[in-house]
Design a protein around this motif. Structure first.
Motif, PDB file in Angstrom:
ATOM      1  N   GLY A 129     -10.277 -20.601  25.815  1.00 33.23           N
ATOM      2  CA  GLY A 129     -10.062 -20.094  27.504  1.00 33.23           C
ATOM      3  C   GLY A 129     -10.512 -19.356  28.105  1.00 33.23           C
ATOM      4  N   GLU A 130     -10.347 -19.253  29.768  1.00 30.95           N
ATOM      5  CA  GLU A 130     -10.933 -17.912  30.421  1.00 30.95           C
ATOM      6  C   GLU A 130      -9.958 -17.947  31.874  1.00 30.95           C
ATOM      7  OE1 GLU A 130     -15.383 -20.228  30.450  1.00 30.95           O
ATOM      8  OE2 GLU A 130     -14.535 -20.098  32.135  1.00 30.95           O
ATOM      9  N   ILE A 131      -9.589 -17.038  31.724  1.00 32.69           N
ATOM     10  CA  ILE A 131      -9.105 -16.071  33.223  1.00 32.69           C
ATOM     11  C   ILE A 131      -9.968 -16.103  34.346  1.00 32.69           C
ATOM     12  CG2 ILE A 131      -6.557 -14.831  33.902  1.00 32.69           C
ATOM     13  CD1 ILE A 131      -6.432 -16.462  31.386  1.00 32.69           C
ATOM     14  N   TRP A 132     -10.066 -16.523  35.262  1.00 29.52           N
ATOM     15  CA  TRP A 132     -10.636 -16.412  36.468  1.00 29.52           C
ATOM     16  C   TRP A 132      -9.807 -15.795  37.699  1.00 29.52           C
ATOM     17  CZ3 TRP A 132     -14.881 -19.828  38.180  1.00 29.52           C
ATOM     18  CH2 TRP A 132     -15.889 -20.512  37.131  1.00 29.52           C
ATOM     19  N   ILE A 133     -10.847 -14.728  37.539  1.00 29.34           N
ATOM     20  CA  ILE A 133      -9.861 -13.744  39.101  1.00 29.34           C
ATOM     21  C   ILE A 133     -10.970 -13.844  40.387  1.00 29.34           C
ATOM     22  CG2 ILE A 133      -8.834 -11.806  39.422  1.00 29.34           C
ATOM     23  CD1 ILE A 133      -7.590 -12.105  37.069  1.00 29.34           C
ATOM     24  N   CYS A 134     -10.609 -13.875  41.135  1.00 30.70           N
ATOM     25  CA  CYS A 134     -11.445 -14.464  41.747  1.00 30.70           C
ATOM     26  C   CYS A 134     -11.594 -13.430  43.590  1.00 30.70           C
ATOM     27  CB  CYS A 134     -11.664 -16.527  42.733  1.00 30.70           C
ATOM     28  SG  CYS A 134     -11.194 -17.465  40.807  1.00 30.70           S
ATOM     29  N   SER A 135     -12.603 -13.830  44.708  1.00 36.04           N
ATOM     30  CA  SER A 135     -12.931 -13.727  45.850  1.00 36.04           C
ATOM     31  C   SER A 135     -13.966 -14.343  46.675  1.00 36.04           C
ATOM     32  CB  SER A 135     -13.021 -11.420  45.605  1.00 36.04           C
ATOM     33  OG  SER A 135     -13.470 -11.413  46.732  1.00 36.04           O
ATOM     34  N   HIS A 136     -13.791 -14.004  48.277  1.00 38.53           N
ATOM     35  CA  HIS A 136     -15.520 -14.097  48.154  1.00 38.53           C
ATOM     36  C   HIS A 136     -15.298 -13.409  48.927  1.00 38.53           C
ATOM     37  CE1 HIS A 136     -14.050 -14.312  52.994  1.00 38.53           C
ATOM     38  NE2 HIS A 136     -12.301 -14.083  52.226  1.00 38.53           N
ATOM     39  N   TYR A 137     -16.949 -13.226  49.308  1.00 39.69           N
ATOM     40  CA  TYR A 137     -17.214 -11.719  49.463  1.00 39.69           C
ATOM     41  C   TYR A 137     -18.646 -12.646  51.135  1.00 39.69           C
ATOM     42  CZ  TYR A 137     -22.224 -13.896  48.195  1.00 39.69           C
ATOM     43  OH  TYR A 137     -23.329 -14.174  47.893  1.00 39.69           O
ATOM     44  N   ASP A 138     -18.004 -13.345  51.769  1.00 38.62           N
ATOM     45  CA  ASP A 138     -18.842 -13.580  52.625  1.00 38.62           C
ATOM     46  C   ASP A 138     -17.943 -13.405  54.198  1.00 38.62           C
ATOM     47  OD1 ASP A 138     -17.131 -15.414  51.964  1.00 38.62           O
ATOM     48  OD2 ASP A 138     -17.839 -17.157  53.460  1.00 38.62           O
ATOM     49  N   THR A 139     -18.743 -12.751  54.851  1.00 39.12           N
ATOM     50  CA  THR A 139     -17.860 -12.254  56.733  1.00 39.12           C
ATOM     51  C   THR A 139     -18.147 -13.518  57.065  1.00 39.12           C
ATOM     52  OG1 THR A 139     -19.916 -11.656  57.315  1.00 39.12           O
ATOM     53  CG2 THR A 139     -17.843 -10.027  55.793  1.00 39.12           C
ATOM     54  N   ASN A 179     -12.474 -25.669  30.573  1.00 41.77           N
ATOM     55  CA  ASN A 179     -12.162 -24.049  29.860  1.00 41.77           C
ATOM     56  C   ASN A 179     -10.890 -23.517  30.758  1.00 41.77           C
ATOM     57  OD1 ASN A 179     -13.882 -24.774  27.680  1.00 41.77           O
ATOM     58  ND2 ASN A 179     -15.878 -24.583  29.164  1.00 41.77           N
ATOM     59  N   ILE A 180     -10.883 -23.441  31.977  1.00 41.73           N
ATOM     60  CA  ILE A 180     -10.044 -22.901  33.238  1.00 41.73           C
ATOM     61  C   ILE A 180      -8.892 -22.932  32.310  1.00 41.73           C
ATOM     62  CG2 ILE A 180      -9.679 -21.720  35.462  1.00 41.73           C
ATOM     63  CD1 ILE A 180     -12.472 -22.796  36.217  1.00 41.73           C
ATOM     64  N   SER A 181      -7.421 -21.338  31.877  1.00 40.35           N
ATOM     65  CA  SER A 181      -6.731 -21.418  31.520  1.00 40.35           C
ATOM     66  C   SER A 181      -6.076 -21.434  33.058  1.00 40.35           C
ATOM     67  CB  SER A 181      -6.355 -20.490  30.560  1.00 40.35           C
ATOM     68  OG  SER A 181      -7.590 -20.738  29.325  1.00 40.35           O
ATOM     69  N   ALA A 182      -6.385 -20.299  33.875  1.00 38.18           N
ATOM     70  CA  ALA A 182      -5.852 -19.920  35.365  1.00 38.18           C
ATOM     71  C   ALA A 182      -6.641 -19.294  36.184  1.00 38.18           C
ATOM     72  CB  ALA A 182      -4.417 -18.848  34.689  1.00 38.18           C
ATOM     73  N   LEU A 183      -6.712 -19.515  37.352  1.00 42.78           N
ATOM     74  CA  LEU A 183      -6.880 -18.670  38.100  1.00 42.78           C
ATOM     75  C   LEU A 183      -6.109 -18.228  39.427  1.00 42.78           C
ATOM     76  CD1 LEU A 183     -10.346 -20.631  40.666  1.00 42.78           C
ATOM     77  CD2 LEU A 183      -8.586 -19.510  42.043  1.00 42.78           C
ATOM     78  N   GLN A 216       6.692 -16.808  51.511  1.00 45.59           N
ATOM     79  CA  GLN A 216       5.487 -17.958  50.548  1.00 45.59           C
ATOM     80  C   GLN A 216       5.417 -18.308  52.224  1.00 45.59           C
ATOM     81  OE1 GLN A 216       6.225 -20.305  47.596  1.00 45.59           O
ATOM     82  NE2 GLN A 216       7.974 -18.207  46.832  1.00 45.59           N
ATOM     83  N   ARG A 217       4.270 -18.966  52.170  1.00 42.79           N
ATOM     84  CA  ARG A 217       3.415 -19.965  53.331  1.00 42.79           C
ATOM     85  C   ARG A 217       2.272 -20.861  51.951  1.00 42.79           C
ATOM     86  NH1 ARG A 217       1.379 -17.066  59.073  1.00 42.79           N
ATOM     87  NH2 ARG A 217       0.541 -19.435  59.815  1.00 42.79           N
ATOM     88  N   ASP A 218       1.839 -21.938  53.438  1.00 42.53           N
ATOM     89  CA  ASP A 218       0.603 -22.847  52.428  1.00 42.53           C
ATOM     90  C   ASP A 218       0.208 -22.270  53.270  1.00 42.53           C
ATOM     91  OD1 ASP A 218      -0.719 -24.679  51.674  1.00 42.53           O
ATOM     92  OD2 ASP A 218       0.183 -26.516  52.727  1.00 42.53           O
ATOM     93  N   ILE A 219      -1.242 -21.793  52.251  1.00 45.77           N
ATOM     94  CA  ILE A 219      -2.466 -21.485  52.980  1.00 45.77           C
ATOM     95  C   ILE A 219      -3.985 -22.459  52.409  1.00 45.77           C
ATOM     96  CG2 ILE A 219      -4.414 -19.122  52.776  1.00 45.77           C
ATOM     97  CD1 ILE A 219      -2.053 -18.066  54.572  1.00 45.77           C
ATOM     98  N   LYS A 220      -4.510 -22.630  52.995  1.00 45.50           N
ATOM     99  CA  LYS A 220      -5.951 -23.462  52.607  1.00 45.50           C
ATOM    100  C   LYS A 220      -6.684 -22.088  52.034  1.00 45.50           C
ATOM    101  CE  LYS A 220      -3.716 -27.108  53.187  1.00 45.50           C
ATOM    102  NZ  LYS A 220      -5.116 -28.282  53.851  1.00 45.50           N
ATOM    103  N   ASP A 221      -7.688 -22.090  50.719  1.00 43.05           N
ATOM    104  CA  ASP A 221      -8.458 -21.008  50.836  1.00 43.05           C
ATOM    105  C   ASP A 221      -9.231 -21.709  49.043  1.00 43.05           C
ATOM    106  OD1 ASP A 221      -9.153 -18.186  50.545  1.00 43.05           O
ATOM    107  OD2 ASP A 221      -7.261 -17.326  50.432  1.00 43.05           O
ATOM    108  N   ASP A 222      -9.449 -20.784  48.763  1.00 42.15           N
ATOM    109  CA  ASP A 222     -10.836 -21.388  47.936  1.00 42.15           C
ATOM    110  C   ASP A 222     -10.083 -21.451  46.710  1.00 42.15           C
ATOM    111  OD1 ASP A 222     -13.745 -20.836  48.613  1.00 42.15           O
ATOM    112  OD2 ASP A 222     -13.072 -18.667  48.529  1.00 42.15           O
ATOM    113  N   HIS A 223      -8.942 -21.438  46.394  1.00 46.45           N
ATOM    114  CA  HIS A 223      -8.078 -21.889  45.284  1.00 46.45           C
ATOM    115  C   HIS A 223      -8.032 -23.718  45.367  1.00 46.45           C
ATOM    116  CE1 HIS A 223      -5.461 -21.464  48.432  1.00 46.45           C
ATOM    117  NE2 HIS A 223      -3.807 -21.974  47.313  1.00 46.45           N
TER     118      HIS A 223
END
Ligand code: ZN
Length: 334
Positions: free
Chosen positions: A125-135, A213-217, A260-267
């Motif tokens: 399994g893999e735990i993913w921690i994510c960000s975007h780096y573009d502006t 393989n991704i267990s959680a992101l 809480q709020r509904d947000i569209k993002d990379d996830h």
């Protein structure tokens, strides 16, 4: 960025039925029984001043980091140089093509590159921690908060987690996505004008089966606001939300979350492929979010303290995340 949905649900912390007492002690994770504890009984170390220096470098020395530009390339090179000094991390680039929709200011295909760093573990399994780096594409925009803050938090997490491999536990993956921002002046669209890097990667991983393989992101975005108030994105995985709430509690930082709020993002592209995912985002940046996507998103409006609060939250939550989430078993092929 991240695209807001119209409904705003200010929620109280829903801790009903969950044990946060250290005396709970159980190791069997269940929906209503997840024990989050301080790792080793201590507040985890996260060098927020060093993260802030990284952010200063990103904003002042590199500057704008739009997809397919020299700023983006410099950012990847800088991250790779930093990661190369650490134990265990294996770094790879994941290239893709992004096509600005008709009517966008940018024309023609744009080369984007996600940066992935893996710390192999001895468990499946893999735990993913994510960000975007573009502006975001607007003149003079350096994205201290939007794109910058989460990028440097991931880098500091890499320093804290570095180890001889295999580490004890699941594989850790840090993902810096490219092309999260839309191409202006067109509006955000989940599938044609935003999240180009995460969408491309999730599609490819679904095709080759590796997404299982991704267990959680865990996705971080806009986490550097000096007046930090983090949303638990409405559609995010409920167990991950509870773990994050508990981690904030054991860190004596219960006011970190504001609703809480509904947000569209990379996830979203992983979530819709059944990967348990959470987006941690502060979407109230300056009065009425007035620092968002303009030149006010600068070093004056972010703080080392906020970077530290998020960094320690993730360090504290990780053991419970690993305990609670396992990779999906491979599906049988016909
Ligand atoms: Zn943005």
């Amino acid at each position: 960025m991240a695209f807001p949905q119209p409904t705003l649900l200010l929620a109280t912390s829903a801790l009903l039925g969950i044990c946060i007492s250290p005396s709970c002690g159980g190791t069997q994770a269940s929906e209503n029984h997840i024990a989050v504890k301080l790792p080793g009984g201590q507040i985890p170390q996260f060098d927020e001043q060093r993260a802030m220096e990284d952010l200063r470098y990103l904003c002042e020395e590199i500057g704008p980091r739009r997809i397919g530009t020299l700023g983006g390339e410099k950012t990847r090179q800088w991250l790779q140089t930093q990661l190369s000094t650490l134990d265990g991390w294996q770094v790879e680039e994941d290239s893709f093509l992004a096509e600005p929709p008709l009517g966008a200011r940018r024309r023609g295909e744009v080369q984007g590159v996600n940066l992935l760093a893996k710390l192999p573990g001895n468990q499946a399994g893999e735990i993913w921690i994510c960000s975007h780096y573009d502006t975001f594409d607007t003149p003079g925009f350096v994205g201290a908060n939007d794109g910058g803050s989460s990028t440097v938090v991931l880098l500091e997490l890499a320093r804290q987690w570095q180890s001889q491999t295999p580490r004890q536990g699941q594989t850790l993956v840090l993902a810096w996505f490219d092309g999260e921002e839309k191409f202006p002046p067109l509006e955000w669209d989940d599938f044609t004008n935003s999240t180009f890097g995460s969408r491309s990667l999730a599609e490819r991983m679904e095709k080759d089966g590796s997404i299982r393989n991704i267990s959680a992101l865990i996705l971080l975005d806009m986490v550097g606001d000096s007046q930090l108030g983090v949303l638990k994105e409405t559609t995010s995985n409920s167990r991950l939300k509870r773990i994050m709430e508990q981690a904030a509690s054991v860190l004596d930082d219960p006011n970190l979350f504001v609703g809480q709020r509904d947000i569209k993002d990379d996830h979203i592209h992983f979530r819709r492929r059944n990967v348990p995912a959470i987006n941690l985002i502060d979407f109230n940046y300056g009065p009425a979010n007035s620092y968002w996507h303009n030149q006010k998103d600068n070093l004056d409006h972010v703080s080392a303290k906020s970077l530290g609060r998020i960094g320690r939250l993730i360090l504290t939550a990780l053991p419970a995340v690993e305990q609670s989430f396992q990779p999906r078993k491979p599906s049988k092929r016909n």
